[in-house]
Design an enzyme around this catalytic site. Structure first.
Site, mmCIF file in Angstrom:
data_model
loop_
_atom_site.group_PDB
_atom_site.id
_atom_site.type_symbol
_atom_site.label_atom_id
_atom_site.label_comp_id
_atom_site.label_asym_id
_atom_site.label_seq_id
_atom_site.Cartn_x
_atom_site.Cartn_y
_atom_site.Cartn_z
ATOM 1 N N LYS A 1 22.325 6.136 -0.567
ATOM 2 C CA LYS A 1 22.003 6.864 0.664
ATOM 3 C C LYS A 1 20.558 6.567 1.086
ATOM 4 O O LYS A 1 20.279 6.241 2.226
ATOM 5 C CB LYS A 1 22.237 8.361 0.443
ATOM 6 C CG LYS A 1 21.976 9.199 1.659
ATOM 7 C CD LYS A 1 22.367 10.651 1.404
ATOM 8 C CE LYS A 1 21.797 11.536 2.500
ATOM 9 N NZ LYS A 1 22.105 12.944 2.308
ATOM 10 N N GLU B 1 17.626 2.844 -10.071
ATOM 11 C CA GLU B 1 18.745 2.222 -10.792
ATOM 12 C C GLU B 1 19.505 1.246 -9.892
ATOM 13 O O GLU B 1 19.790 0.102 -10.254
ATOM 14 C CB GLU B 1 19.743 3.284 -11.274
ATOM 15 C CG GLU B 1 19.243 4.194 -12.361
ATOM 16 C CD GLU B 1 18.553 5.439 -11.811
ATOM 17 O OE1 GLU B 1 17.960 5.378 -10.705
ATOM 18 O OE2 GLU B 1 18.599 6.463 -12.493
ATOM 19 N N GLY C 1 25.002 13.212 -0.983
ATOM 20 C CA GLY C 1 25.573 12.153 -1.819
ATOM 21 C C GLY C 1 26.843 12.579 -2.532
ATOM 22 O O GLY C 1 27.837 11.857 -2.542
ATOM 23 N N ARG C 2 26.837 13.771 -3.122
ATOM 24 C CA ARG C 2 28.001 14.198 -3.916
ATOM 25 C C ARG C 2 29.178 14.617 -3.051
ATOM 26 O O ARG C 2 30.243 14.938 -3.575
ATOM 27 C CB ARG C 2 27.584 15.301 -4.893
ATOM 28 C CG ARG C 2 26.913 16.491 -4.247
ATOM 29 C CD ARG C 2 26.258 17.394 -5.293
ATOM 30 N NE ARG C 2 25.462 18.465 -4.700
ATOM 31 C CZ ARG C 2 24.187 18.342 -4.344
ATOM 32 N NH1 ARG C 2 23.554 17.193 -4.475
ATOM 33 N NH2 ARG C 2 23.532 19.378 -3.840
ATOM 34 N N GLU D 1 24.950 19.915 -9.714
ATOM 35 C CA GLU D 1 23.852 19.512 -8.831
ATOM 36 C C GLU D 1 23.811 20.429 -7.601
ATOM 37 O O GLU D 1 22.760 20.659 -7.015
ATOM 38 C CB GLU D 1 23.994 18.040 -8.402
ATOM 39 C CG GLU D 1 22.683 17.457 -7.895
ATOM 40 C CD GLU D 1 22.716 15.944 -7.660
ATOM 41 O OE1 GLU D 1 23.408 15.520 -6.733
ATOM 42 O OE2 GLU D 1 22.047 15.200 -8.400
ATOM 43 N N HIS E 1 42.422 16.765 -29.638
ATOM 44 C CA HIS E 1 42.116 16.282 -30.984
ATOM 45 C C HIS E 1 40.613 16.153 -31.173
ATOM 46 O O HIS E 1 40.139 15.443 -32.060
ATOM 47 C CB HIS E 1 42.839 14.960 -31.225
ATOM 48 C CG HIS E 1 44.298 15.095 -30.947
ATOM 49 N ND1 HIS E 1 45.168 15.711 -31.819
ATOM 50 C CD2 HIS E 1 45.036 14.803 -29.836
ATOM 51 C CE1 HIS E 1 46.383 15.746 -31.282
ATOM 52 N NE2 HIS E 1 46.329 15.214 -30.079
ATOM 53 N N LYS F 1 12.346 11.565 -11.484
ATOM 54 C CA LYS F 1 12.251 10.258 -10.819
ATOM 55 C C LYS F 1 10.797 9.852 -10.678
ATOM 56 O O LYS F 1 10.413 8.708 -10.962
ATOM 57 C CB LYS F 1 12.875 10.329 -9.413
ATOM 58 C CG LYS F 1 14.376 10.459 -9.376
ATOM 59 C CD LYS F 1 14.831 10.381 -7.916
ATOM 60 C CE LYS F 1 16.246 10.878 -7.741
ATOM 61 N NZ LYS F 1 16.667 10.968 -6.348
HETATM 62 O O1 F6P Z 1 19.317 11.754 -8.626
HETATM 63 C C1 F6P Z 1 20.281 12.468 -7.952
HETATM 64 C C2 F6P Z 1 20.686 11.807 -6.691
HETATM 65 O O2 F6P Z 1 19.707 12.015 -5.747
HETATM 66 C C3 F6P Z 1 22.044 12.312 -6.238
HETATM 67 O O3 F6P Z 1 21.959 13.469 -5.495
HETATM 68 C C4 F6P Z 1 22.586 11.138 -5.495
HETATM 69 O O4 F6P Z 1 23.985 11.208 -5.356
HETATM 70 C C5 F6P Z 1 22.119 10.002 -6.370
HETATM 71 O O5 F6P Z 1 20.859 10.397 -6.836
HETATM 72 C C6 F6P Z 1 22.070 8.672 -5.702
HETATM 73 O O6 F6P Z 1 21.220 8.665 -4.603
HETATM 74 P P1 F6P Z 1 21.245 7.473 -3.558
HETATM 75 O O7 F6P Z 1 22.620 7.425 -2.972
HETATM 76 O O8 F6P Z 1 20.197 7.782 -2.542
HETATM 77 O O9 F6P Z 1 20.954 6.209 -4.307
#
Ligand code: F6P
Length: 473
Positions: free
Chosen positions: A190, A196, A241-242, A327, A358, A462
């Site tokens: 987003k 990452e 995002g979620r 979240e 199990h 972060k």
């Molecule tokens: O670290 C949490 C978060 O901000 C989530 O809310 C989000 O879904 C995810 O990181 C990824 O964010 P982005 O889509 O901006 O890479």
């Protein structure tokens, strides 16, 4: 937006009544409730399109439910729900709306949403020569499409692999066996600022070496273009995002599963949106999920909540719901910035049944903590169904009065669970199921007076990680 009784919720009249009511329920036994009311298993069931919720094995009765509905009303639930669907800025700390429901509003969707869907469909039809999609993203930019592919991907026309971790091994595995010429990399972020995803996108771009294709899905079009994405599909500030599976975040899944499956997913979510808006509270599946959760957490003292999909295809559901619920509602201050004096989201955990039986079910049956559970069952009369029913029964009724049974072999029972039964597992019902949980989360956020649409708690980590990395480089 003001709730009707004044904040915080623990000062609402219904809260005090629920607290008093809960006293009488501490000793209540599920076995006795069923014995006293033969209609219980038929009465404590709610139906929505494609699924039903059986909550007869929750430690709650009709009066408790009425009081919970009263609490929702006192918290201004109907007005909040109207505001959500009207696109009002319910995400106050970020001054944004939360319009994920507009993404699946079909004919009533905003023009930009319709345009994006048309573009997604065009691009998906233009993948000649592509054999693998490598989907890069994390959190909400990963969990939804990943779940979708894992659930429905058996009939996919393309292979989709996911890389979410900054650990290079994740991308290395996602690329294993692929050829750059026949690979489409889709970088989903987003913000287009997530460490990452950017690290993986840089490495994947290098691996592509100008062959294959690189697309992006983001709000931040200029950054994605500067990065070198050949195609940029939109996201919007007004979708968290979620809550974004329904947008171009789901493009990789759409491309692999086909337009029809994705369209069915959207239609299913839209079915649930209508049910959430129209069904009376006592028959409203997302509302009941929310109210029962509030009862278990705030009045019976549950600290965790277990999700047990009895379907291998739904094995990633607990991970998806972890982000969605924790979240969204893992918050310690209310909408006015005051510390809350009551519990908010429980720790959500779980795994696929029967495998989980199990592993950790021992604790569910005989541990010192009572863990309310959601069993998710799809289809009818399978071994899975029998096992889910057996587990739910064992939790509820335990070994019963079995004179002579040694203490270590006794199961106390009286452990609450609900069963969500999907008529079958397909794209439409998956859309309905996920939207039901989204609305559960929203309803609980209204009751707890927290903003379910921000996530400031993840920011510090972060920043610290960025600082540590800068110092080391
Ligand atoms: O670290 C949490 C978060 O901000 C989530 O809310 C989000 O879904 C995810 O990181 C990824 O964010 P982005 O889509 O901006 O890479």
């Amino acid at each position: 937006m003001n709730s009707l009784c004044g904040d915080p919720p623990s000062e609402c009249p219904a809260w005090a009544k629920l607290a008093a009511h809960a006293e009488g329920w501490r000793e209540a036994r599920l076995a006795e409730l069923f014995a006293a009311d033969p209609r219980r298993s038929a009465q404590f069931v709610a139906r929505a399109p494609g699924l039903e919720l059986d909550y007869s094995r929750q430690r709650i009765g009709a009066l408790g439910l009425r009081l919970l509905e009263q609490l929702a009303a006192e918290r201004g639930f109907a007005d909040w729900r109207r505001a959500l669907f009207a696109g009002e800025p319910v995400n106050a700390t970020e001054g944004r709306a939360a319009r994920h429901t507009a993404l699946r509003a079909r004919d009533a969707a905003p023009a930009e949403v319709k345009q994006a869907l048309v573009r997604m469909r065009e691009l998906a039809a233009d993948l000649a020569g592509i054999r693998r999609i490598v989907h890069l993203g994390t959190g909400g930019s990963d969990l939804g499409p990943h779940l979708l592919m894992d659930a429905l991907g058996d009939a996919a026309r393309l292979e989709v692999r996911f890389a979410a971790n900054i650990d290079p091994l994740d991308l290395q595995r996602a690329l294993q066996g692929a050829e750059p010429e026949s690979t489409l990399v889709v970088a989903v972020s987003k913000t287009f600022g997530t460490q990452e995803t950017l690290a993986n996108a840089r490495a994947a771009k290098q691996w592509l070496g100008g062959r294959g294709r690189l697309y992006a899905v983001t709000v931040n079009e200029s950054a994605a273009r500067a990065f070198g994405a050949a195609e940029v599909l939109p996201m919007w500030d007004w979708v968290g995002g979620r809550f974004s599976l329904w947008s171009a975040v789901g493009f990789s899944a759409l491309a692999a599963l086909g337009w029809q499956a994705f369209d069915e997913l959207l239609a299913g979510a839209n079915d649930m949106d209508r049910h959430f808006c129209e069904a009376p509270l006592e028959q409203n599946v997302p509302v009941l999920l929310a109210l029962i959760g509030v009862w278990n957490v705030n009045f019976l003292g549950a600290a965790t909540h277990c999700v047990l999909p009895y379907a291998h295809a739904l094995r990633l559901l607990p991970a998806y719901l972890q982000q969605l619920e924790m979240e969204s509602n893992g918050k310690r201050v209310d909408r006015e910035g005051r510390d809350v004096a009551y519990a908010t989201a429980p720790v959500l955990w779980g795994a696929e049944g029967t495998v989980s039986q199990h592993s950790f079910h021992q604790l569910l049956h005989q541990g010192t903590q009572v863990v309310p559970a959601d069993f998710i069952v799809a289809g009818v009369s399978t071994e899975l169904d029998a096992n889910a029913e057996a587990q739910s029964r064992a939790l509820a009724f335990g070994t019963g009065s079995s004179p002579g049974l040694p203490a270590h072999r006794r199961l106390p029972g009286n452990r609450p669970s609900s069963t969500l039964r999907l008529e079958q597992l397909d794209a439409r019902n998956l859309g309905r199921l996920l939207a039901a949980y989204e609305h559960k989360v929203f309803t609980q956020g209204v009751i707890w007076n927290v903003n379910s649409f921000d996530q400031w708690g993840v920011e510090l980590g972060k920043q610290l990680a960025d600082g540590i990395l800068q110092k080391r480089s």
